[in-house]
Write a protein that holds these residues in place. Structure first.
Motif, mmCIF file in Angstrom:
data_model
loop_
_atom_site.group_PDB
_atom_site.id
_atom_site.type_symbol
_atom_site.label_atom_id
_atom_site.label_comp_id
_atom_site.label_asym_id
_atom_site.label_seq_id
_atom_site.Cartn_x
_atom_site.Cartn_y
_atom_site.Cartn_z
ATOM 1 N N MET A 1 0.865 -1.057 0.114
ATOM 2 C CA MET A 1 0.029 -0.033 0.114
ATOM 3 C C MET A 1 0.899 1.138 0.053
ATOM 4 O O MET A 1 1.746 1.444 0.653
ATOM 5 C CB MET A 1 -0.928 -0.090 1.293
ATOM 6 C CG MET A 1 -1.687 1.355 1.652
ATOM 7 S SD MET A 1 -3.047 1.031 2.892
ATOM 8 C CE MET A 1 -4.481 1.151 2.020
ATOM 9 N N LYS A 2 0.393 2.127 -0.701
ATOM 10 C CA LYS A 2 1.195 3.519 -0.683
ATOM 11 C C LYS A 2 0.115 4.651 -0.556
ATOM 12 O O LYS A 2 -0.880 4.548 -1.392
ATOM 13 C CB LYS A 2 2.083 3.735 -1.756
ATOM 14 C CG LYS A 2 3.012 4.829 -2.094
ATOM 15 C CD LYS A 2 3.688 4.858 -3.327
ATOM 16 C CE LYS A 2 4.642 3.913 -3.460
ATOM 17 N NZ LYS A 2 5.716 4.089 -4.772
ATOM 18 N N ILE A 3 0.420 5.633 0.272
ATOM 19 C CA ILE A 3 -0.482 6.578 0.437
ATOM 20 C C ILE A 3 0.338 8.122 0.590
ATOM 21 O O ILE A 3 1.560 7.815 1.022
ATOM 22 C CB ILE A 3 -1.316 6.702 1.914
ATOM 23 C CG1 ILE A 3 -0.179 6.637 3.156
ATOM 24 C CG2 ILE A 3 -2.383 5.294 1.705
ATOM 25 C CD1 ILE A 3 -1.232 6.982 4.396
ATOM 26 N N GLN A 4 -0.403 9.097 0.096
ATOM 27 C CA GLN A 4 0.395 10.381 0.519
ATOM 28 C C GLN A 4 -0.597 11.352 1.132
ATOM 29 O O GLN A 4 -1.972 11.440 1.238
ATOM 30 C CB GLN A 4 0.405 11.037 -0.914
ATOM 31 C CG GLN A 4 0.988 12.551 -0.964
ATOM 32 C CD GLN A 4 1.490 12.878 -2.278
ATOM 33 O OE1 GLN A 4 0.845 12.449 -3.424
ATOM 34 N NE2 GLN A 4 1.833 14.237 -2.360
ATOM 35 N N ILE A 5 0.144 11.876 2.151
ATOM 36 C CA ILE A 5 -0.527 13.018 3.126
ATOM 37 C C ILE A 5 0.327 14.144 2.909
ATOM 38 O O ILE A 5 1.451 14.115 3.385
ATOM 39 C CB ILE A 5 -0.512 12.434 4.747
ATOM 40 C CG1 ILE A 5 -1.227 11.114 4.731
ATOM 41 C CG2 ILE A 5 -1.144 13.673 5.287
ATOM 42 C CD1 ILE A 5 -1.260 10.430 6.241
ATOM 43 N N ASP A 6 -0.204 15.349 2.479
ATOM 44 C CA ASP A 6 0.259 16.509 2.182
ATOM 45 C C ASP A 6 1.358 16.065 1.210
ATOM 46 O O ASP A 6 1.097 15.554 0.129
ATOM 47 C CB ASP A 6 0.716 17.143 3.418
ATOM 48 C CG ASP A 6 -0.266 17.656 4.426
ATOM 49 O OD1 ASP A 6 -1.337 17.941 3.622
ATOM 50 O OD2 ASP A 6 -0.276 17.657 5.600
ATOM 51 N N GLN A 78 -4.215 10.617 0.059
ATOM 52 C CA GLN A 78 -4.447 10.165 -1.228
ATOM 53 C C GLN A 78 -4.049 8.684 -1.287
ATOM 54 O O GLN A 78 -2.911 8.488 -0.868
ATOM 55 C CB GLN A 78 -3.949 10.980 -2.341
ATOM 56 C CG GLN A 78 -4.245 10.765 -3.803
ATOM 57 C CD GLN A 78 -3.229 11.379 -4.697
ATOM 58 O OE1 GLN A 78 -2.861 12.321 -4.237
ATOM 59 N NE2 GLN A 78 -3.753 11.042 -5.944
ATOM 60 N N LEU A 79 -4.852 7.659 -1.947
ATOM 61 C CA LEU A 79 -4.370 6.357 -2.067
ATOM 62 C C LEU A 79 -3.576 6.427 -3.414
ATOM 63 O O LEU A 79 -4.124 6.652 -4.428
ATOM 64 C CB LEU A 79 -5.273 5.456 -2.192
ATOM 65 C CG LEU A 79 -6.149 5.152 -0.768
ATOM 66 C CD1 LEU A 79 -7.381 4.248 -0.954
ATOM 67 C CD2 LEU A 79 -5.391 4.477 0.145
ATOM 68 N N LEU A 80 -2.294 6.091 -3.076
ATOM 69 C CA LEU A 80 -1.294 6.017 -4.596
ATOM 70 C C LEU A 80 -1.254 4.514 -4.875
ATOM 71 O O LEU A 80 -1.203 4.382 -6.228
ATOM 72 C CB LEU A 80 0.079 6.389 -4.181
ATOM 73 C CG LEU A 80 0.060 7.790 -3.697
ATOM 74 C CD1 LEU A 80 1.656 8.459 -3.362
ATOM 75 C CD2 LEU A 80 -0.331 8.836 -4.832
#
Length: 91
Positions: A1-6, A78-80
């Motif tokens: 899983m890869k996410i982005q916060i700011d 955001q889910l990358l």
């Protein structure tokens, strides 16, 4: 899983990412483990959004993933890259 916060990008299993986020807190003593941190996020999500946040019972990986999906739905992250299907996780 890869996410982005700011501007920050996190990758790993959902629990690993949750632990990375927990470790970034000023005082991790309030949340001694990923499970209590997920509970805290769930309570904040419901209070701030006015929406229910139902998490699956049992498996911590599934709970962390569900929390990330809920946060993505309201634009908090955001889910990358998606995780494996829930049935494929054996925990």
């Amino acid at each position: 899983m890869k996410i982005q916060i700011d501007e920050d990008i996190y990758s790993g299993s959902a629990v690993e990412i949750m632990e990375q986020l927990r470790q970034q807190l000023f005082d991790t003593g309030d949340f001694p483990d990923a499970e209590t941190y997920i509970w805290y996020l769930q309570q904040n999500y419901e209070r701030m959004s006015g929406l229910r946040c139902e998490l699956p019972k049992g498996n911590l990986e599934l709970q962390a993933r569900a929390m990330f999906y809920s946060l993505a739905e309201i634009g908090a992250l955001q889910l990358l890259e998606e995780s494996e299907e829930p049935e494929a996780i054996n925990e």
